[in-house]
Design a protein around this motif. Structure first.
Motif, PDB file in Angstrom:
ATOM      1  N   SER A   2       9.989 -24.189 -17.801  1.00 60.01           N
ATOM      2  CA  SER A   2      10.242 -23.013 -17.241  1.00 60.01           C
ATOM      3  C   SER A   2      11.145 -22.374 -18.476  1.00 60.01           C
ATOM      4  CB  SER A   2      10.629 -23.248 -15.926  1.00 60.01           C
ATOM      5  OG  SER A   2      11.543 -23.754 -15.739  1.00 60.01           O
ATOM      6  N   ALA A   3      11.130 -21.114 -17.733  1.00 60.55           N
ATOM      7  CA  ALA A   3      11.997 -19.991 -18.037  1.00 60.55           C
ATOM      8  C   ALA A   3      13.768 -20.592 -18.112  1.00 60.55           C
ATOM      9  CB  ALA A   3      11.974 -19.123 -17.510  1.00 60.55           C
ATOM     10  N   LEU A   9      18.493 -25.269 -21.258  1.00 61.65           N
ATOM     11  CA  LEU A   9      18.763 -26.310 -22.767  1.00 61.65           C
ATOM     12  C   LEU A   9      19.205 -25.658 -24.133  1.00 61.65           C
ATOM     13  CD1 LEU A   9      17.547 -28.645 -24.894  1.00 61.65           C
ATOM     14  CD2 LEU A   9      15.420 -27.418 -24.807  1.00 61.65           C
ATOM     15  N   PHE A  10      19.142 -23.906 -23.901  1.00 60.56           N
ATOM     16  CA  PHE A  10      19.651 -23.484 -24.853  1.00 60.56           C
ATOM     17  C   PHE A  10      21.280 -24.030 -24.714  1.00 60.56           C
ATOM     18  CE2 PHE A  10      22.341 -19.193 -25.351  1.00 60.56           C
ATOM     19  CZ  PHE A  10      21.923 -19.119 -27.223  1.00 60.56           C
TER      20      PHE A  10
END
Length: 253
Positions: A2-3, A9-10
């Motif tokens: 998902s976004a 994660l970023f």
């Protein structure tokens, strides 16, 4: 994913990078000091191996293995572009119409083409002596060839740019770098060690294996950039979807 998951994660990766980057910055020597241990060692090593251009000595001697990685990154990028931008079943190749070039542009670009290519080859050949080398000269030589696209049209560029030949050159440049390193191993030294005669300082024959590694990079970069630009130009100029041309997929005349 998902976004929101991609965002977290970023952020996690950015936090780790920021911590490592800050640690590295705090470990650097202070600004403005007179003692530069890395620079002094690099200059000493370059002079010891008869390489007048210290940057070339660093790239193709002190850290030649790292430069192999950089060259391989470009090689992989070109290979990826060739695979991803290849013509697919639902696309067709259409010959572009002759372009109209203003006389003023033609008068400037045509004389500049051989001059720019000569400059690029000079930068490659003198990489161990003066600023420049295979990376810089390869980009200049490859882009100089495309002045023909500006001075004439895409068909003229295609006639002097046989893509299969440049694809072979890209692979030969990459392989030549590795073979040079393996040659040092066969000579009883370490991989990519400088084992050739060092020659006379500040001449084209100086630097030992720096000459060969620099030339290999020049061939690979020149050929790789030409192939890379060719794939993108093909997509922009020649290749299009079959249903866009009308007449049941046939090219409009």
């Amino acid at each position: 994913m998902s976004a929101r998951g991609r965002l977290w994660l970023f952020l996690a990766g950015a936090a780790v990078f920021a911590a490592l980057f800050a640690t590295a910055c705090f470990s650097l020597p202070p600004f403005g000091i007179a003692h530069h241990p890395y620079g002094e060692r690099a200059v000493r090593a370059a002079l010891g191996h008869h390489t007048a251009n210290v940057i070339a000595s660093v790239n193709f001697d002190l850290r030649a293995f790292d430069t192999l990685g950089e060259e391989t990154i470009l090689f992989a990028a070109v290979l990826g572009a060739v695979v991803l931008l290849r013509q697919t079943a639902d696309e067709e190749r259409r010959r572009p119409a002759p372009a109209v070039v203003r006389p003023r542009v033609r008068r400037f670009a045509l004389p500049m083409l051989p001059l720019a290519m000569l400059v690029g080859l000079y930068v490659i050949a003198h990489g161990q002596v003066s600023p420049g080398g295979g990376f810089q000269g390869g980009v200049v030589t490859a882009t100089a060839l495309h002045l023909l696209y500006i001075a004439a049209d895409y068909r003229a560029l295609e006639r002097v740019r046989p893509i299969p030949l440049y694809e072979i050159g890209d692979a030969v440049g990459e392989a030549a770098y590795v073979v040079t390193g393996l040659g040092a191993v066969l000579a009883g030294s370490a991989f990519l060690a400088n084992v050739l005669p060092l020659g006379t300082f500040a001449t084209l024959s100086s630097g030992g294996t720096v000459i060969l590694l620099n030339a290999a990079v020049g061939i690979e970069v020149t050929s790789g950039i030409v192939v890379l630009l060719a794939r993108f130009l093909d997509q922009a100029v020649e290749i299009g979807h079959a249903h866009d041309s009308g007449n049941d997929g046939k090219e409009r005349v």
